[in-house]
Write a protein that holds these residues in place. Structure first.
Motif, mmCIF file in Angstrom:
data_model
loop_
_atom_site.group_PDB
_atom_site.id
_atom_site.type_symbol
_atom_site.label_atom_id
_atom_site.label_comp_id
_atom_site.label_asym_id
_atom_site.label_seq_id
_atom_site.Cartn_x
_atom_site.Cartn_y
_atom_site.Cartn_z
ATOM 1 N N GLY A 74 0.861 -1.186 0.000
ATOM 2 C CA GLY A 74 0.000 0.000 0.000
ATOM 3 C C GLY A 74 0.892 1.228 0.000
ATOM 4 O O GLY A 74 2.023 1.175 0.507
ATOM 5 N N ASP A 75 0.404 2.342 -0.559
ATOM 6 C CA ASP A 75 1.220 3.562 -0.694
ATOM 7 C C ASP A 75 0.309 4.760 -0.940
ATOM 8 O O ASP A 75 -0.389 4.792 -1.959
ATOM 9 N N SER A 76 0.291 5.693 0.005
ATOM 10 C CA SER A 76 -0.492 6.923 -0.178
ATOM 11 C C SER A 76 0.153 8.048 0.614
ATOM 12 O O SER A 76 0.928 7.780 1.544
ATOM 13 N N GLY A 99 4.385 9.068 -10.431
ATOM 14 C CA GLY A 99 3.564 7.986 -9.892
ATOM 15 C C GLY A 99 3.924 6.673 -10.573
ATOM 16 O O GLY A 99 4.786 6.622 -11.456
ATOM 17 N N HIS A 100 3.215 5.599 -10.176
ATOM 18 C CA HIS A 100 3.671 4.251 -10.569
ATOM 19 C C HIS A 100 2.564 3.233 -10.385
ATOM 20 O O HIS A 100 1.604 3.469 -9.633
ATOM 21 N N GLY A 101 2.748 2.078 -11.005
ATOM 22 C CA GLY A 101 1.919 0.926 -10.685
ATOM 23 C C GLY A 101 2.318 0.370 -9.326
ATOM 24 O O GLY A 101 3.402 0.662 -8.809
ATOM 25 N N LEU A 112 6.389 -2.546 -4.639
ATOM 26 C CA LEU A 112 5.986 -1.165 -4.317
ATOM 27 C C LEU A 112 5.931 -0.315 -5.580
ATOM 28 O O LEU A 112 5.010 0.479 -5.765
ATOM 29 N N HIS A 113 6.933 -0.473 -6.426
ATOM 30 C CA HIS A 113 6.981 0.317 -7.659
ATOM 31 C C HIS A 113 6.956 -0.620 -8.854
ATOM 32 O O HIS A 113 7.910 -1.359 -9.092
ATOM 33 N N GLU A 114 5.859 -0.598 -9.567
ATOM 34 C CA GLU A 114 5.735 -1.368 -10.811
ATOM 35 C C GLU A 114 5.455 -0.369 -11.931
ATOM 36 O O GLU A 114 5.179 0.802 -11.686
ATOM 37 N N LEU A 153 -2.796 1.855 -9.950
ATOM 38 C CA LEU A 153 -1.837 2.952 -10.066
ATOM 39 C C LEU A 153 -1.782 3.768 -8.773
ATOM 40 O O LEU A 153 -2.809 3.961 -8.113
ATOM 41 N N CYS A 154 -0.590 4.266 -8.454
ATOM 42 C CA CYS A 154 -0.443 5.315 -7.454
ATOM 43 C C CYS A 154 -0.282 6.619 -8.228
ATOM 44 O O CYS A 154 0.719 6.800 -8.931
ATOM 45 N N ILE A 155 -1.275 7.474 -8.115
ATOM 46 C CA ILE A 155 -1.202 8.786 -8.763
ATOM 47 C C ILE A 155 -0.790 9.770 -7.675
ATOM 48 O O ILE A 155 -1.385 9.775 -6.590
ATOM 49 N N GLU A 156 0.269 10.546 -7.933
ATOM 50 C CA GLU A 156 0.834 11.344 -6.840
ATOM 51 C C GLU A 156 1.467 12.649 -7.314
ATOM 52 O O GLU A 156 2.682 12.735 -7.474
ATOM 53 N N PRO A 157 0.623 13.670 -7.530
ATOM 54 C CA PRO A 157 1.191 14.972 -7.903
ATOM 55 C C PRO A 157 2.105 15.538 -6.813
ATOM 56 O O PRO A 157 1.760 15.476 -5.628
ATOM 57 N N PHE A 179 0.190 14.816 -2.707
ATOM 58 C CA PHE A 179 -0.936 13.961 -2.327
ATOM 59 C C PHE A 179 -0.913 12.728 -3.215
ATOM 60 O O PHE A 179 -0.644 12.837 -4.424
ATOM 61 N N GLU A 180 -1.211 11.580 -2.643
ATOM 62 C CA GLU A 180 -1.154 10.316 -3.396
ATOM 63 C C GLU A 180 -2.286 9.388 -2.988
ATOM 64 O O GLU A 180 -2.541 9.206 -1.798
ATOM 65 N N LEU A 181 -2.946 8.818 -3.985
ATOM 66 C CA LEU A 181 -3.943 7.768 -3.734
ATOM 67 C C LEU A 181 -3.693 6.584 -4.664
ATOM 68 O O LEU A 181 -3.102 6.735 -5.739
HETATM 69 MG MG MG Z 1 4.108 6.200 -4.556
#
Ligand code: MG
Ligand code: MG
Length: 256
Positions: free
Chosen positions: A104-106, A167-169, A174-176, A198-202, A231-233
Protein backbone atom coordinates in the motif's frame (compact mmCIF):
# COMPACT_ATOMS: atom_id res chain seq x y z
CA UNK A 1 6.76 -4.61 -15.62
CA UNK A 2 3.04 -3.86 -15.79
CA UNK A 3 0.48 -6.34 -14.55
CA UNK A 4 -3.27 -6.56 -14.76
CA UNK A 5 -4.56 -7.40 -11.30
CA UNK A 6 -7.17 -10.04 -10.59
CA UNK A 7 -10.16 -9.24 -8.37
CA UNK A 8 -8.40 -11.13 -5.57
CA UNK A 9 -5.22 -9.04 -6.04
CA UNK A 10 -7.33 -5.89 -5.90
CA UNK A 11 -9.05 -7.09 -2.73
CA UNK A 12 -5.64 -7.48 -1.06
CA UNK A 13 -4.42 -4.14 -2.42
CA UNK A 14 -7.60 -2.58 -1.01
CA UNK A 15 -6.74 -4.01 2.43
CA UNK A 16 -3.33 -2.36 2.20
CA UNK A 17 -4.89 0.86 0.95
CA UNK A 18 -7.27 0.93 3.90
CA UNK A 19 -4.46 0.39 6.39
CA UNK A 20 -2.33 3.11 4.79
CA UNK A 21 -5.31 5.48 4.89
CA UNK A 22 -5.93 4.78 8.57
CA UNK A 23 -2.23 5.13 9.38
CA UNK A 24 -2.13 8.56 7.76
CA UNK A 25 -5.12 9.59 9.87
CA UNK A 26 -3.51 8.20 13.03
CA UNK A 27 -0.36 10.23 12.30
CA UNK A 28 -2.48 13.27 11.46
CA UNK A 29 -3.99 13.31 14.96
CA UNK A 30 -0.53 14.07 16.39
CA UNK A 31 0.55 16.71 13.88
CA UNK A 32 0.85 19.98 15.77
CA UNK A 33 3.55 22.52 16.60
CA UNK A 34 6.20 20.99 18.87
CA UNK A 35 5.98 17.34 17.79
CA UNK A 36 9.12 15.84 16.21
CA UNK A 37 8.91 14.01 12.92
CA UNK A 38 10.66 11.05 14.58
CA UNK A 39 7.73 10.79 17.02
CA UNK A 40 5.34 10.69 14.06
CA UNK A 41 7.38 7.94 12.40
CA UNK A 42 7.14 5.80 15.56
CA UNK A 43 3.37 6.29 15.76
CA UNK A 44 3.04 5.01 12.19
CA UNK A 45 5.33 2.03 12.67
CA UNK A 46 3.52 0.93 15.84
CA UNK A 47 0.10 1.34 14.20
CA UNK A 48 1.09 -0.68 11.12
CA UNK A 49 2.67 -3.51 13.14
CA UNK A 50 -0.32 -3.59 15.54
CA UNK A 51 -2.43 -4.38 12.47
CA UNK A 52 -0.25 -7.35 11.54
CA UNK A 53 1.42 -5.59 8.62
CA UNK A 54 4.91 -4.26 7.98
CA UNK A 55 6.09 -0.78 7.04
CA UNK A 56 6.41 -0.89 3.25
CA UNK A 57 9.18 1.70 2.95
CA UNK A 58 11.49 0.69 5.80
CA UNK A 59 14.52 -0.98 4.25
CA UNK A 60 13.19 -0.41 0.71
CA UNK A 61 16.28 0.51 -1.29
CA UNK A 62 17.87 1.25 2.09
CA UNK A 63 15.27 3.82 3.19
CA UNK A 64 15.59 3.94 6.99
CA UNK A 65 12.10 4.97 8.20
CA UNK A 66 8.44 3.97 8.13
CA UNK A 67 7.29 7.32 6.70
CA UNK A 68 8.69 9.81 4.26
CA UNK A 69 8.25 13.07 6.20
CA UNK A 70 8.88 16.10 4.01
CA UNK A 71 8.65 19.54 5.63
CA UNK A 72 7.99 22.74 3.62
CA UNK A 73 10.50 22.91 0.73
CA UNK A 74 11.20 19.18 0.85
CA UNK A 75 9.24 17.63 -1.99
CA UNK A 76 9.40 13.94 -1.06
CA UNK A 77 11.54 11.30 0.72
CA UNK A 78 12.39 13.44 3.76
CA UNK A 79 13.87 11.67 6.78
CA UNK A 80 12.27 11.58 10.21
CA UNK A 81 14.37 13.64 12.64
CA UNK A 82 14.42 15.61 15.88
CA UNK A 83 13.01 18.59 13.99
CA UNK A 84 10.02 20.00 15.87
CA UNK A 85 7.18 21.11 13.67
CA UNK A 86 6.36 24.81 13.84
CA UNK A 87 3.17 26.76 13.33
CA UNK A 88 2.86 27.54 9.62
CA UNK A 89 4.85 24.53 8.39
CA UNK A 90 3.43 21.99 5.98
CA UNK A 91 4.30 18.30 6.28
CA UNK A 92 3.95 15.71 3.54
CA UNK A 93 3.43 12.29 5.10
CA UNK A 94 3.97 9.43 2.65
CA UNK A 95 3.18 5.97 4.04
CA UNK A 96 3.71 2.45 2.75
CA UNK A 97 2.55 -0.93 4.03
CA UNK A 98 3.30 -4.52 3.16
CA UNK A 99 0.57 -6.98 4.00
CA UNK A 100 -0.51 -10.37 2.64
CA UNK A 101 2.05 -10.17 -0.15
CA UNK A 102 1.01 -6.76 -1.48
CA UNK A 103 1.91 -3.13 -0.92
CA UNK A 104 0.00 0.00 0.00
CA UNK A 105 1.22 3.56 -0.69
CA UNK A 106 -0.49 6.92 -0.18
CA UNK A 107 0.43 10.44 0.92
CA UNK A 108 -1.17 13.56 2.37
CA UNK A 109 0.21 17.02 3.06
CA UNK A 110 -0.92 18.44 6.40
CA UNK A 111 -0.86 22.08 7.46
CA UNK A 112 0.69 22.58 10.91
CA UNK A 113 -1.56 25.01 12.77
CA UNK A 114 -2.42 28.08 10.69
CA UNK A 115 -0.67 28.39 7.33
CA UNK A 116 -0.56 31.28 4.86
CA UNK A 117 -3.29 31.80 2.28
CA UNK A 118 -0.86 30.93 -0.52
CA UNK A 119 0.03 27.68 1.21
CA UNK A 120 -3.65 26.81 1.69
CA UNK A 121 -4.12 27.33 -2.04
CA UNK A 122 -1.08 25.15 -2.83
CA UNK A 123 -2.53 22.30 -0.74
CA UNK A 124 -5.99 22.66 -2.26
CA UNK A 125 -4.78 22.80 -5.85
CA UNK A 126 -2.44 19.83 -5.40
CA UNK A 127 -5.22 17.68 -3.96
CA UNK A 128 -7.65 18.81 -6.65
CA UNK A 129 -5.09 17.95 -9.34
CA UNK A 130 -4.86 14.42 -7.92
CA UNK A 131 -8.62 13.95 -8.34
CA UNK A 132 -8.45 15.46 -11.86
CA UNK A 133 -5.87 12.81 -12.71
CA UNK A 134 -7.87 10.03 -11.08
CA UNK A 135 -10.92 10.87 -13.23
CA UNK A 136 -8.90 9.80 -16.27
CA UNK A 137 -7.94 6.38 -14.85
CA UNK A 138 -10.43 4.54 -17.03
CA UNK A 139 -9.59 1.72 -19.45
CA UNK A 140 -9.01 2.91 -23.00
CA UNK A 141 -7.52 6.23 -21.86
CA UNK A 142 -3.76 6.69 -21.86
CA UNK A 143 -1.26 7.58 -19.17
CA UNK A 144 -0.83 10.99 -20.83
CA UNK A 145 -4.50 11.76 -20.17
CA UNK A 146 -3.84 11.48 -16.42
CA UNK A 147 -0.58 13.45 -16.70
CA UNK A 148 -2.16 16.24 -18.72
CA UNK A 149 -5.14 16.58 -16.37
CA UNK A 150 -2.82 17.01 -13.37
CA UNK A 151 -0.44 19.43 -15.09
CA UNK A 152 -3.18 21.56 -16.59
CA UNK A 153 -4.89 22.10 -13.24
CA UNK A 154 -1.63 22.89 -11.44
CA UNK A 155 -0.24 25.31 -14.01
CA UNK A 156 -3.44 27.26 -14.49
CA UNK A 157 -3.25 28.01 -10.77
CA UNK A 158 0.29 29.37 -11.18
CA UNK A 159 2.13 26.48 -9.51
CA UNK A 160 4.59 24.01 -11.04
CA UNK A 161 4.88 20.26 -11.39
CA UNK A 162 7.97 18.28 -10.37
CA UNK A 163 9.42 16.27 -13.27
CA UNK A 164 11.98 14.08 -11.51
CA UNK A 165 9.53 11.95 -9.53
CA UNK A 166 6.46 10.21 -10.90
CA UNK A 167 3.56 7.99 -9.89
CA UNK A 168 3.67 4.25 -10.57
CA UNK A 169 1.92 0.93 -10.69
CA UNK A 170 1.70 -1.04 -7.42
CA UNK A 171 1.10 -4.68 -6.54
CA UNK A 172 3.38 -7.34 -5.14
CA UNK A 173 6.08 -4.72 -5.63
CA UNK A 174 5.99 -1.17 -4.32
CA UNK A 175 6.98 0.32 -7.66
CA UNK A 176 5.74 -1.37 -10.81
CA UNK A 177 5.07 -0.04 -14.27
CA UNK A 178 3.65 2.02 -15.76
CA UNK A 179 5.23 5.29 -14.68
CA UNK A 180 2.63 8.00 -14.14
CA UNK A 181 4.22 11.43 -14.72
CA UNK A 182 2.41 14.53 -13.51
CA UNK A 183 3.05 16.30 -16.80
CA UNK A 184 2.50 15.23 -20.39
CA UNK A 185 0.36 15.26 -23.48
CA UNK A 186 -3.21 14.04 -23.80
CA UNK A 187 -3.53 10.82 -25.79
CA UNK A 188 0.14 9.89 -25.33
CA UNK A 189 1.75 6.99 -23.53
CA UNK A 190 0.60 3.54 -22.57
CA UNK A 191 -3.05 2.62 -22.95
CA UNK A 192 -4.76 1.87 -19.62
CA UNK A 193 -6.27 -1.55 -19.09
CA UNK A 194 -8.99 -2.69 -16.73
CA UNK A 195 -7.18 -4.07 -13.65
CA UNK A 196 -4.14 -1.81 -13.58
CA UNK A 197 -3.58 -0.42 -10.11
CA UNK A 198 -1.84 2.95 -10.07
CA UNK A 199 -0.44 5.31 -7.45
CA UNK A 200 -1.20 8.79 -8.76
CA UNK A 201 0.83 11.34 -6.84
CA UNK A 202 1.19 14.97 -7.90
CA UNK A 203 4.19 16.78 -6.40
CA UNK A 204 3.52 20.49 -6.79
CA UNK A 205 5.83 23.42 -6.09
CA UNK A 206 4.74 26.93 -5.15
CA UNK A 207 7.58 28.38 -7.25
CA UNK A 208 10.03 26.82 -9.69
CA UNK A 209 9.63 23.23 -10.86
CA UNK A 210 13.35 22.63 -10.32
CA UNK A 211 14.56 20.47 -7.45
CA UNK A 212 17.82 19.17 -6.02
CA UNK A 213 18.85 16.23 -3.84
CA UNK A 214 20.09 16.85 -0.29
CA UNK A 215 23.29 15.27 1.01
CA UNK A 216 21.39 12.41 2.65
CA UNK A 217 20.90 11.04 -0.88
CA UNK A 218 17.09 10.85 -0.46
CA UNK A 219 15.43 14.15 0.38
CA UNK A 220 14.44 16.21 -2.61
CA UNK A 221 14.22 19.99 -2.10
CA UNK A 222 12.75 22.70 -4.29
CA UNK A 223 15.55 24.72 -5.90
CA UNK A 224 14.10 28.03 -4.66
CA UNK A 225 13.27 26.67 -1.15
CA UNK A 226 9.60 27.56 -1.56
CA UNK A 227 6.98 25.06 -0.37
CA UNK A 228 6.04 21.85 -2.13
CA UNK A 229 2.91 19.71 -1.61
CA UNK A 230 2.24 16.04 -2.34
CA UNK A 231 -0.94 13.96 -2.33
CA UNK A 232 -1.15 10.32 -3.40
CA UNK A 233 -3.94 7.77 -3.73
CA UNK A 234 -4.12 4.20 -5.05
CA UNK A 235 -6.56 3.74 -7.90
CA UNK A 236 -7.73 0.68 -9.85
CA UNK A 237 -8.35 1.36 -13.54
CA UNK A 238 -11.85 0.19 -14.43
CA UNK A 239 -14.05 0.27 -17.50
CA UNK A 240 -16.74 2.70 -16.41
CA UNK A 241 -15.06 4.72 -13.69
CA UNK A 242 -11.89 4.54 -11.63
CA UNK A 243 -12.06 2.71 -8.32
CA UNK A 244 -10.19 4.66 -5.65
CA UNK A 245 -8.70 2.16 -3.19
CA UNK A 246 -7.18 4.43 -0.54
CA UNK A 247 -8.98 7.40 0.99
CA UNK A 248 -8.45 10.68 2.84
CA UNK A 249 -11.81 10.34 4.56
CA UNK A 250 -10.31 9.20 7.90
CA UNK A 251 -7.92 12.16 7.91
CA UNK A 252 -10.57 14.69 7.04
CA UNK A 253 -13.00 13.32 9.65
CA UNK A 254 -10.29 13.98 12.27
CA UNK A 255 -9.88 17.57 11.24
CA UNK A 256 -13.57 18.46 11.54
MG1 MG B 1 4.11 6.20 -4.56
MG1 MG C 1 4.01 7.29 -1.68
Amino acid sequence: MISVKTDEDIRLLRENALLVSKTLAEVGKSIRPGVTTLELDKIAETFIRDHGAEPGFKGYGGFPFTLCLSVNEIVVHGFASEYRLREGDILSVDCGTRYKGFYGDSAYTFPVGEVSEETKLLLRVTKESLYKGIEKAVSGNRIGDISYAVQEHVEKSGFSVVREMVGHGIGRRLHEGPEVPNYGRRGSGKKLEDGYVLCIEPMVNAGTKHVFMLEDGWSLSTADKRNSAHFELMVAVRRERPEILSTFEFIEQNSI
